[in-house]
Design a protein around this motif. Structure first.
Motif, short mmCIF file in Angstrom:
data_model
loop_
_atom_site.label_atom_id
_atom_site.label_comp_id
_atom_site.label_asym_id
_atom_site.label_seq_id
_atom_site.Cartn_x
_atom_site.Cartn_y
_atom_site.Cartn_z
N ARG A 204 0.82 -1.21 0.00
CA ARG A 204 0.00 0.00 0.00
C ARG A 204 0.86 1.26 0.00
N ILE A 205 1.96 1.25 0.75
CA ILE A 205 2.84 2.43 0.73
C ILE A 205 3.49 2.58 -0.64
N GLY A 206 3.93 1.47 -1.23
CA GLY A 206 4.52 1.51 -2.58
C GLY A 206 3.54 2.03 -3.61
N THR A 207 2.27 1.63 -3.49
CA THR A 207 1.24 2.10 -4.41
C THR A 207 1.03 3.61 -4.28
N VAL A 208 1.08 4.11 -3.05
CA VAL A 208 0.92 5.56 -2.82
C VAL A 208 2.10 6.32 -3.41
N ILE A 209 3.32 5.82 -3.24
CA ILE A 209 4.49 6.47 -3.82
C ILE A 209 4.36 6.55 -5.33
N LYS A 210 3.93 5.46 -5.94
CA LYS A 210 3.74 5.43 -7.39
C LYS A 210 2.69 6.46 -7.81
N PHE A 211 1.59 6.56 -7.05
CA PHE A 211 0.53 7.53 -7.36
C PHE A 211 1.07 8.96 -7.26
N ILE A 212 1.83 9.25 -6.23
CA ILE A 212 2.39 10.60 -6.06
C ILE A 212 3.29 10.94 -7.23
N LYS A 213 4.17 10.03 -7.62
CA LYS A 213 5.09 10.28 -8.73
C LYS A 213 4.34 10.56 -10.02
N GLU A 214 3.24 9.85 -10.24
CA GLU A 214 2.48 10.00 -11.49
C GLU A 214 1.57 11.22 -11.48
N ASN A 215 1.34 11.82 -10.31
CA ASN A 215 0.42 12.96 -10.20
C ASN A 215 1.06 14.11 -9.44
N LEU A 216 2.37 14.27 -9.63
CA LEU A 216 3.13 15.20 -8.80
C LEU A 216 2.64 16.63 -8.90
N THR A 217 2.24 17.09 -10.09
CA THR A 217 1.84 18.48 -10.26
C THR A 217 0.37 18.72 -9.95
N ASN A 218 -0.31 17.68 -9.50
CA ASN A 218 -1.71 17.81 -9.10
C ASN A 218 -1.78 18.56 -7.78
N LYS A 219 -2.39 19.72 -7.79
CA LYS A 219 -2.43 20.56 -6.59
C LYS A 219 -3.46 20.08 -5.57
N ASN A 220 -4.22 19.06 -5.92
CA ASN A 220 -5.28 18.59 -5.02
C ASN A 220 -4.91 17.31 -4.27
N ILE A 221 -3.62 16.89 -4.35
CA ILE A 221 -3.20 15.72 -3.58
C ILE A 221 -3.23 16.07 -2.10
N SER A 222 -3.92 15.28 -1.32
CA SER A 222 -4.01 15.50 0.12
C SER A 222 -3.72 14.19 0.84
N VAL A 223 -3.47 14.30 2.13
CA VAL A 223 -3.24 13.09 2.94
C VAL A 223 -4.50 12.23 2.96
N ASP A 224 -5.66 12.87 2.99
CA ASP A 224 -6.92 12.12 2.97
C ASP A 224 -7.04 11.29 1.69
N LEU A 225 -6.70 11.91 0.56
CA LEU A 225 -6.77 11.20 -0.72
C LEU A 225 -5.80 10.02 -0.74
N LEU A 226 -4.58 10.25 -0.26
CA LEU A 226 -3.57 9.18 -0.25
C LEU A 226 -3.99 8.05 0.69
N ALA A 227 -4.60 8.41 1.81
CA ALA A 227 -5.07 7.38 2.74
C ALA A 227 -6.13 6.50 2.08
N LYS A 228 -7.00 7.11 1.29
CA LYS A 228 -8.02 6.34 0.57
C LYS A 228 -7.37 5.40 -0.45
N LYS A 229 -6.32 5.90 -1.13
CA LYS A 229 -5.59 5.05 -2.09
C LYS A 229 -4.96 3.85 -1.39
N ALA A 230 -4.56 4.04 -0.13
CA ALA A 230 -3.92 2.97 0.63
C ALA A 230 -4.92 2.12 1.41
N TYR A 231 -6.22 2.47 1.31
CA TYR A 231 -7.27 1.76 2.04
C TYR A 231 -6.99 1.76 3.55
N MET A 232 -6.63 2.94 4.06
CA MET A 232 -6.38 3.11 5.49
C MET A 232 -7.11 4.35 5.97
N SER A 233 -7.31 4.43 7.29
CA SER A 233 -7.79 5.69 7.86
C SER A 233 -6.67 6.72 7.72
#
Length: 307
Positions: free
Chosen positions: A200-229
């Protein structure tokens, strides 16, 4: 650190001008402070235990297998495994301005003990992926957490205190974990075979790298990508990589901004900030200075001066 070195200087004896060694011992670790007072080249050092070597003053040129020769300055460290050779040049050392470096050695059993705890408790979810400190060298640049620990360790080693060994035990455990987090971060972020894409952490890192210039990346969004609170994700991310999700995102954006500054010299800094995913130029400036120890404009000037 300067006051610590002055105290050390008042006690140590000089027996050689090149890599004069003073040793401070503890129960399962030793601190060596090396001082060189004259120009020298191709000085070889190896150790019988894993060490972290940190520059204190001056400059060295390091030759380590697996790295191109590199300049070694204060604020930088190298982690060296057992019996791995360092070949060192001292281009600017003089009697008036010696080059000073410390080497902290830790008994292998203590490293193994902490590594076992780390691998049990830190949630890198693929059970086949475990960490150790005794395979390859690492070069750490301006790692604030490691530098603070080195300073505290030096103070404790060089001062007689009834609780010295207990304090050193706690600090060395923390240092080992910091170094493991640094290695975990490097492996997860730079893994060429994408071994961690199924975590799940590796998946989040991959998502961040692919969406780096997205100004709407938040911890809440990343937590959902990792299926965690959100709170569990934040803790898990920081335990694994040694850095918070926001600090990691900002560090990647700053890395991208440096690439833009080098390649696109006609962009205004506000444009660089926007293209790197920052909404606010002043926040971009603060983050850049925090991570690079200079402003974006100073970095641009340094690039232009080298051209």
């Amino acid at each position: 650190m300067k006051s610590l070195l002055n105290k050390h200087k008042s006690k140590r004896k000089i027996t050689t001008l090149v890599e004069n060694r003073t040793t401070y011992s503890a129960e399962y670790a030793e601190l060596n402070i090396y001082e060189t007072h004259a120009f020298a080249e191709k000085v070889s050092l190896t150790f019988d235990f894993p060490i972290i070597a940190s520059m204190l003053t001056g400059k060295k040129v390091m030759h380590i297998d697996g790295f191109e020769a590199f300049d070694f300055f204060p604020g930088e460290s190298v982690v060296m495994p057992t019996k791995k050779e360092m070949v060192i040049d001292f281009p600017i050392a003089t009697k008036e301005q010696p080059t000073q470096c410390l080497a902290l050695g830790i008994d292998a059993f203590k490293i193994d003990e902490v590594v076992e705890k780390f691998n049990q408790q830190v949630a890198i979810e693929n059970e086949n992926n475990t960490w150790d400190l005794d395979e390859t060298a690492s070069h750490l640049i301006n790692n604030i957490d490691v530098n603070h620990l080195i300073e505290r360790l030096t103070y404790t080693f060089t001062n007689n205190n009834k609780s010295k060994d207990v304090l050193l035990d706690l600090m060395i455990q923390e240092l080992i974990v910091r170094l493991l987090q640094t290695k975990a971060k490097s492996l997860i972020i730079n893994d060429p075979h994408q071994v961690f894409n199924d975590t799940r952490i590796g998946t989040v890192i991959k998502f961040i790298k692919e969406n780096l210039t997205n100004k709407n990346i938040s911890v809440d969004l990343l937590a959902k990508k990792a299926y965690m609170s959100t709170s569990h994700f934040h803790k898990q991310f920081k335990n694994t990589l040694g850095i918070s999700p926001i600090d990691y995102i900002n560090s990647e954006k700053i890395k991208f901004s440096k690439k833009l500054i080098k390649e696109s010299k006609n962009f205004r800094m506000s444009e660089i900030a926007f293209k790197s995913g920052f909404n606010n130029t002043s926040y971009f400036n603060r983050q850049f200075k925090k991570m690079e120890l200079m402003t974006p404009q100073q970095f641009k000037a340094s690039i232009n001066n080298k051209a």
